[in-house]
Structures are given as C-alpha cells and as structure tokens.
Design an enzyme around this catalytic site. Sequence first.
Site, PDB file in Angstrom:
ATOM      1  N   GLU A   1       2.908  -9.138 -13.842  1.00 33.10           N
ATOM      2  CA  GLU A   1       1.849 -10.106 -14.188  1.00 33.10           C
ATOM      3  C   GLU A   1       2.238 -10.888 -15.455  1.00 33.10           C
ATOM      4  O   GLU A   1       1.958 -12.081 -15.559  1.00 33.10           O
ATOM      5  CB  GLU A   1       0.525  -9.366 -14.401  1.00 33.10           C
ATOM      6  CG  GLU A   1      -0.649 -10.278 -14.671  1.00 33.10           C
ATOM      7  CD  GLU A   1      -1.968  -9.502 -14.734  1.00 33.10           C
ATOM      8  OE1 GLU A   1      -2.664  -9.429 -13.713  1.00 33.10           O
ATOM      9  OE2 GLU A   1      -2.274  -8.951 -15.814  1.00 33.10           O
TER      10      GLU A   1
ATOM     11  N   GLY B   1       1.851   5.152  -1.616  1.00 35.90           N
ATOM     12  CA  GLY B   1       1.183   6.346  -2.142  1.00 35.90           C
ATOM     13  C   GLY B   1      -0.267   6.357  -1.695  1.00 35.90           C
ATOM     14  O   GLY B   1      -0.602   6.030  -0.550  1.00 35.90           O
TER      15      GLY B   1
ATOM     16  N   ALA C   1       0.869  -1.185   0.000  1.00 38.41           N
ATOM     17  CA  ALA C   1       0.000   0.000   0.000  1.00 38.41           C
ATOM     18  C   ALA C   1       0.901   1.229   0.000  1.00 38.41           C
ATOM     19  O   ALA C   1       1.270   1.753   1.046  1.00 38.41           O
ATOM     20  CB  ALA C   1      -0.915  -0.016   1.215  1.00 38.41           C
TER      21      ALA C   1
ATOM     22  N   ASP D   1      -3.341  -8.122  -3.968  1.00 36.37           N
ATOM     23  CA  ASP D   1      -3.548  -6.699  -4.287  1.00 36.37           C
ATOM     24  C   ASP D   1      -4.368  -6.046  -3.176  1.00 36.37           C
ATOM     25  O   ASP D   1      -5.376  -6.610  -2.736  1.00 36.37           O
ATOM     26  CB  ASP D   1      -4.330  -6.560  -5.609  1.00 36.37           C
ATOM     27  CG  ASP D   1      -3.423  -6.415  -6.811  1.00 36.37           C
ATOM     28  OD1 ASP D   1      -2.232  -6.773  -6.713  1.00 36.37           O
ATOM     29  OD2 ASP D   1      -3.916  -5.965  -7.863  1.00 36.37           O
TER      30      ASP D   1
HETATM   31  C1  UD2 Z   1      -3.093  -5.585 -12.663  1.00 36.29           C
HETATM   32  C2  UD2 Z   1      -3.020  -6.696 -11.645  1.00 36.29           C
HETATM   33  C3  UD2 Z   1      -1.968  -6.326 -10.594  1.00 36.29           C
HETATM   34  C4  UD2 Z   1      -0.620  -6.118 -11.255  1.00 36.29           C
HETATM   35  C5  UD2 Z   1      -0.744  -5.047 -12.337  1.00 36.29           C
HETATM   36  C6  UD2 Z   1       0.553  -4.993 -13.145  1.00 36.29           C
HETATM   37  C7  UD2 Z   1      -5.064  -7.978 -11.213  1.00 36.29           C
HETATM   38  C8  UD2 Z   1      -6.503  -7.862 -10.832  1.00 36.29           C
HETATM   39  N1  UD2 Z   1      -4.349  -6.844 -11.062  1.00 36.29           N
HETATM   40  O1  UD2 Z   1      -3.767  -4.536 -11.933  1.00 36.29           O
HETATM   41  O2  UD2 Z   1      -1.840  -7.369  -9.621  1.00 36.29           O
HETATM   42  O3  UD2 Z   1      -0.149  -7.347 -11.795  1.00 36.29           O
HETATM   43  O4  UD2 Z   1      -1.825  -5.322 -13.248  1.00 36.29           O
HETATM   44  O5  UD2 Z   1       0.566  -3.909 -13.981  1.00 36.29           O
HETATM   45  O6  UD2 Z   1      -4.601  -9.047 -11.570  1.00 36.29           O
HETATM   46  N2  UD2 Z   1       0.294  -0.300  -5.735  1.00 36.29           N
HETATM   47  C9  UD2 Z   1       0.481   0.628  -4.710  1.00 36.29           C
HETATM   48  N3  UD2 Z   1       0.561   1.972  -5.022  1.00 36.29           N
HETATM   49  C10 UD2 Z   1       0.458   2.414  -6.310  1.00 36.29           C
HETATM   50  C11 UD2 Z   1       0.254   1.471  -7.348  1.00 36.29           C
HETATM   51  C12 UD2 Z   1       0.167   0.122  -7.040  1.00 36.29           C
HETATM   52  O7  UD2 Z   1       0.586   0.254  -3.534  1.00 36.29           O
HETATM   53  O8  UD2 Z   1       0.533   3.641  -6.509  1.00 36.29           O
HETATM   54  C13 UD2 Z   1       0.241  -1.749  -5.393  1.00 36.29           C
HETATM   55  C14 UD2 Z   1      -1.076  -2.127  -4.729  1.00 36.29           C
HETATM   56  O9  UD2 Z   1      -0.854  -3.189  -3.844  1.00 36.29           O
HETATM   57  C15 UD2 Z   1      -1.929  -2.593  -5.910  1.00 36.29           C
HETATM   58  C16 UD2 Z   1      -0.871  -3.318  -6.751  1.00 36.29           C
HETATM   59  O10 UD2 Z   1       0.349  -2.542  -6.563  1.00 36.29           O
HETATM   60  O11 UD2 Z   1      -2.975  -3.437  -5.468  1.00 36.29           O
HETATM   61  C17 UD2 Z   1      -1.188  -3.425  -8.249  1.00 36.29           C
HETATM   62  O12 UD2 Z   1      -1.442  -2.165  -8.807  1.00 36.29           O
HETATM   63  P1  UD2 Z   1      -2.833  -1.834  -9.533  1.00 36.29           P
HETATM   64  O13 UD2 Z   1      -3.925  -2.501  -8.754  1.00 36.29           O
HETATM   65  O14 UD2 Z   1      -2.926  -0.403  -9.792  1.00 36.29           O
HETATM   66  O15 UD2 Z   1      -2.653  -2.605 -10.885  1.00 36.29           O
HETATM   67  P2  UD2 Z   1      -3.817  -2.990 -11.957  1.00 36.29           P
HETATM   68  O16 UD2 Z   1      -5.142  -2.589 -11.439  1.00 36.29           O
HETATM   69  O17 UD2 Z   1      -3.413  -2.541 -13.311  1.00 36.29           O
END
Ligand code: UD2
Length: 284
Positions: free
Chosen positions: A233, A54, A52, A141
């Site tokens: 991923e 930012g 977690a 996540d």
């Molecule tokens: C997808 C994937 C994610 C990751 C990402 C890679 C799923 C549902 N989600 O989601 O696991 O593989 O693609 O690009 O499979 N985080 C922070 N601060 C930030 C940004 C991210 O703490 O400013 C952490 C947080 O734990 C978050 C995780 O990184 O849950 C993944 O980031 P996301 O949820 O923004 O990525 P997303 O939705 O593109």
Amino acid sequence: MLGSKFSPLPDGKIFPFAPWLAPVVQEGTFDPILTDSIFKQQNITIATTVFALGKYTRFLKDFLESAEHNYFVGFRVHYYVFTDQPEQVPAVKLSEEHHLTVLTVPSSNRWQQISLSRMARLEKLIESRLLNEADYIFSLDVDSKFYGRWGVETLSRLVGVMHPWFYDKPRELFTYERRPESQAFIPYAEGDYYYGGAVIGGLVKDVYQLAKTCREQLDIDASKSIEAAWQEESHLNKYFLYNKPSKLLSPEYLWDDTKYKPEEIKIIRFSQVIKNYNEIRPNP
Ligand code: UD2
C-alpha cells in the site's frame, strides 16, 4: 497544500475532482443507466483478482455472493481467485456473464508477505494471460463485502480509491512511508490523497505497469532489508504520486464496517468486514 485544500471541503463533502481534474466517483455524479448503456456497446471483460490464503478463504463466500448482486451486473467479469487451498473455494452460483478461475499458489507464514506478494502475482498473471483475456482489471481485498452498486462508472485508465480512514484528514497525517531509505518514501510536504491498497484498477496494461513498478520497488527494499510501513500500500501511494490516477473512487467504494457513516457519505458500496486480526493472520 493540495491534500488539505481539496480533500475534504470545509463542509465535509468530497471535492468532485482531483486537482489534476480526474473525477472522484461518488453518488450523484453519474447516471448508472446512461453509463451502462455507453459501456454495453463496448463488449468489455473486467478481470478481478482476489487473494484468499490461509484463513482468509472464509471470506470468499460473502465476497463472491455479494459481488454477484452488485458488481458489474450484466457485464462480463472473470474472477481469478489465488489461494493455497483450492478445495476451500465455495461453489457460488455465478450469473451467465461471470466466470471464475482458481489459481493455486503457496502461502507464507507472514501476512505482510502475503499482502505484498500480490503485486508480483498480479504482474505475472497479466503478463501470462490477461493482456489477451480482459480489457480492465480490479484487484480487491477479499475480507470485504459489496452492499451497493459497483459498475462501469469505476472504469478508467488508472483507478485508485480514497482510504476511508484518511479521506477527511490533512496529508501530514497520512501514513505514507516516511523513511528516506525506502523506495516508498514520501516527504511530509508531498502527496495528494492516501489511497487504500484494497482496490487497484484500470486498463490491463496500465495496471501491469503499476504492479511491475511496485514489485521492482518492493524488491529493492527487500534487498536492503527494509519493509515499508504499509507494505505494498505504501508503494502504491508512491506510484500514484508520480502516476496520477485518471479516476478516483470516493470511500463509498472502500468503507470499513467498524467505521461510523457520516451524512456526507451517501451510500456504502464495498466495505471491509469486521475481523479478528489475531485469529486470522498467520503471525502477529
Ligand atoms: C491494508 C490494506 C490492504 C493491504 C495491507 C498492507 C485497505 C482497506 N487494506 O489492510 O489492501 O494494502 O494494508 O499491509 O486498504 N491476505 C490473505 N491471507 C492472509 C493475509 C492477507 O489472503 O493471511 C490477503 C487478502 O486478500 C487480504 C489482503 O491480503 O484482503 C490484505 O490483507 P489484510 O486485509 O489483512 O490487510 P489490512 O487489513 O492491514
């Protein structure tokens, strides 16, 4: 064409086994009371890492509170919360067997970097502590919430989850990395499932091998200035192609609040909450 033959079946249901005979965990395939009683005798600890950084600290409260009602209830869980703002970690009342450690790490001004550096941090945490502190581990996540039971039925040597947007699609549509220059490259004729990066699990030593390998592959890509389509991923999907998960979680264990629930999905246990990417990410 394994991807289209096994996932999904013509009636939209998910085949209960992967073609290498790993079970696909879904409602109706296990008895929660029986599985709990089997694992109760084993005195296990499940480490759970959550990042977690930012503005993502705002998701911690719902994540933890909903986990306390649904996630390995009655079993020993140790949450490891990685954050750049320890003061933002909410004081959530945990059950007796559940513990939480806050680990302070620097953030990044690129969300891609935050997401992909989870592999290196997982590798280091396991190396320095978890081989002695836990039996199983899940990396989840944080921008998600639990809505139903997530218990010992999910435990196995190496565990992946079927991505909610791709479990019912043929593999040609999977968003694997398609550029041969990347270590995460998977050609169109290969691939079994598209796995979500939001859930990685297994025995501590097996997840260590996964995190270390993915981190090494990410490093090679970085040295060539290439970033895979979906960061870690994409590398996870490549790893699972050659190191098949011993258990798969159906999309019950990773849904998306924006997605309509079809009848074949009996229950949603864990789901990504609705978020405004432009507002919460440090960069577009
Ligand atoms: C997808 C994937 C994610 C990751 C990402 C890679 C799923 C549902 N989600 O989601 O696991 O593989 O693609 O690009 O499979 N985080 C922070 N601060 C930030 C940004 C991210 O703490 O400013 C952490 C947080 O734990 C978050 C995780 O990184 O849950 C993944 O980031 P996301 O949820 O923004 O990525 P997303 O939705 O593109």
